[in-house]
Design a protein around this motif. Sequence first.
Motif, short mmCIF file in Angstrom:
data_model
loop_
_atom_site.label_atom_id
_atom_site.label_comp_id
_atom_site.label_asym_id
_atom_site.label_seq_id
_atom_site.Cartn_x
_atom_site.Cartn_y
_atom_site.Cartn_z
N ASN A 169 36.14 26.50 68.31
CA ASN A 169 35.21 25.19 68.46
C ASN A 169 34.48 24.21 67.32
OD1 ASN A 169 34.55 25.63 70.93
ND2 ASN A 169 32.50 26.40 70.90
N GLY A 170 34.91 24.85 66.31
CA GLY A 170 34.77 24.36 64.76
C GLY A 170 33.88 25.37 63.83
N TRP A 171 34.79 25.76 62.77
CA TRP A 171 34.17 26.62 61.48
C TRP A 171 33.20 25.67 60.74
CZ3 TRP A 171 35.65 31.44 62.21
CH2 TRP A 171 37.06 31.51 62.72
N HIS A 172 31.64 26.51 60.42
CA HIS A 172 30.77 26.23 59.95
C HIS A 172 30.22 26.68 59.04
CE1 HIS A 172 29.59 26.94 63.67
NE2 HIS A 172 28.54 27.28 63.10
N ARG A 173 29.54 26.48 58.50
CA ARG A 173 28.69 27.53 57.48
C ARG A 173 27.50 26.59 57.94
NH1 ARG A 173 32.00 27.69 53.01
NH2 ARG A 173 32.14 29.51 52.05
N ASP A 174 25.86 27.47 58.08
CA ASP A 174 24.89 27.03 59.42
C ASP A 174 23.88 26.38 58.52
OD1 ASP A 174 26.01 27.15 62.08
OD2 ASP A 174 24.59 29.77 62.12
N ARG A 175 22.91 25.21 58.80
CA ARG A 175 21.85 24.68 58.29
C ARG A 175 20.94 24.87 57.37
NH1 ARG A 175 18.44 21.11 61.26
NH2 ARG A 175 19.88 21.25 62.96
N ARG B 18 34.25 33.88 66.52
CA ARG B 18 35.00 34.13 65.30
C ARG B 18 33.86 33.98 64.56
NH1 ARG B 18 40.31 32.24 66.83
NH2 ARG B 18 40.21 32.87 69.31
N VAL B 19 34.05 34.80 63.13
CA VAL B 19 33.55 34.92 61.91
C VAL B 19 34.69 35.16 61.27
CG1 VAL B 19 31.13 36.29 62.69
CG2 VAL B 19 33.11 37.49 62.22
N ILE B 20 34.41 34.99 59.64
CA ILE B 20 35.42 35.20 58.90
C ILE B 20 34.52 35.85 57.95
CG2 ILE B 20 36.63 34.83 56.40
CD1 ILE B 20 37.29 31.49 58.24
N PRO B 21 34.04 37.21 57.60
CA PRO B 21 33.79 37.95 57.38
C PRO B 21 33.87 37.92 55.53
CG PRO B 21 35.47 39.41 58.76
CD PRO B 21 35.50 38.36 58.70
N GLY B 22 32.29 37.98 54.86
CA GLY B 22 32.46 38.51 53.51
C GLY B 22 32.59 36.35 53.08
N SER B 23 32.69 35.61 54.33
CA SER B 23 32.48 34.06 53.13
C SER B 23 31.58 33.88 53.02
CB SER B 23 33.36 33.72 54.26
OG SER B 23 32.31 33.68 55.85
N LEU C 220 27.56 32.51 56.05
CA LEU C 220 29.07 33.07 57.14
C LEU C 220 29.22 31.66 57.84
CD1 LEU C 220 30.25 36.12 58.20
CD2 LEU C 220 29.39 35.34 60.08
N ILE C 221 31.28 32.08 57.34
CA ILE C 221 31.84 30.60 58.24
C ILE C 221 31.84 31.20 59.36
CG2 ILE C 221 33.81 29.27 58.63
CD1 ILE C 221 34.09 29.90 55.29
N HIS C 222 31.54 30.29 60.53
CA HIS C 222 31.95 31.58 62.01
C HIS C 222 32.58 30.04 63.05
CE1 HIS C 222 27.07 29.95 61.43
NE2 HIS C 222 27.83 29.72 62.75
N SER C 223 32.44 30.60 64.06
CA SER C 223 33.34 29.50 65.13
C SER C 223 32.78 29.78 66.26
CB SER C 223 34.14 28.96 64.74
OG SER C 223 34.88 27.67 66.01
#
Length: 283
Positions: free
Chosen positions: A111-117, A150-155, A191-194
């Motif tokens: 859906n779209g990788w991002h870090r949060d607000r 989906r998460v990128i652990p440690g990001s 955390l980068i996630h989507s």
Amino acid sequence: MTQSKKKLDEHYEEFKEQGYTLFEGVYNPEDIALLKKTYHRLHESVSGTAFDTWWFANTCELAPTQMLPAVANPLILDFAELVLGPFVQLDNLSLAGFPSTSQTEAQGKVNGWHRDRWATYPMTEDYVSPLSINAISYLQELTNEYGPLRVIPGSHRQKIDINKEDRSRPHKEEQILHLKAGDVAVTHNGLIHSGTPNTSGDTRYFFSVYYNKSWLKPTDNHNGPNVQRIIKEARSRNDHRLLRLFGVDEQLDVRANSGFLDADEQLWAQWAAADKAAVKIGN
Ligand SMILES: O=C(O)CCC(=O)C(=O)O
């Protein structure tokens, strides 16, 4: 609501290391049914109008009875206070029903990788306490068809950037999380996630309780009559933790200027305990 098995400090260690931690079975089937019903009530109220949407923010104002127990969940709030200190405000409470899309449309996409607000791009590999966290839950099992998280652990502590073309593609370091209905994933804002496209043919129900520090602006509007009524009731019980969720932090002046000569976590634990002891019981 049921209890998670892991101890809070184990969750906290995992959160610091990986940037997220999972609380299993926080919501039971009745909680889930009520939240789905609430989603449908909100959706029907706008369906076919100019305000049609499948994403609802401000849901504590729109449906206080159904949503307040999720915002003020004691287990998640205890954890939030470990991470943010007793400065936990509701930034926004969103309830959404992602529509299904076709297999062809979804093929090879996220859906779209991002870090949060309220996040920042990490400048150090040391753990940095975030300004906000996301408590994400789903109202059905996140199978491949419903679209896992989906998460990128440690990001949250790595200088990972993703160029525009790759923001909607799977990532080589991703971990795919098939949460069960009622599990809660608490994520660090760095955390980068989507999400993943929903191809189930059914609605993908999602809700996010997003907390930030009580000195930041909330994204939801806490001035509506229902939230103001919650504030009034919390004031009568001297419930600082509940008041603070809706932007009323009566200790902020002192606690935000403590001198900072003791470890944050030590002071935070003392303050959180004092807030709990101050609540008037049976009022
Ligand atoms: O749809 C999902 O699974 C993830 C939602 C998300 O990215 C977020 O809440 O920031």
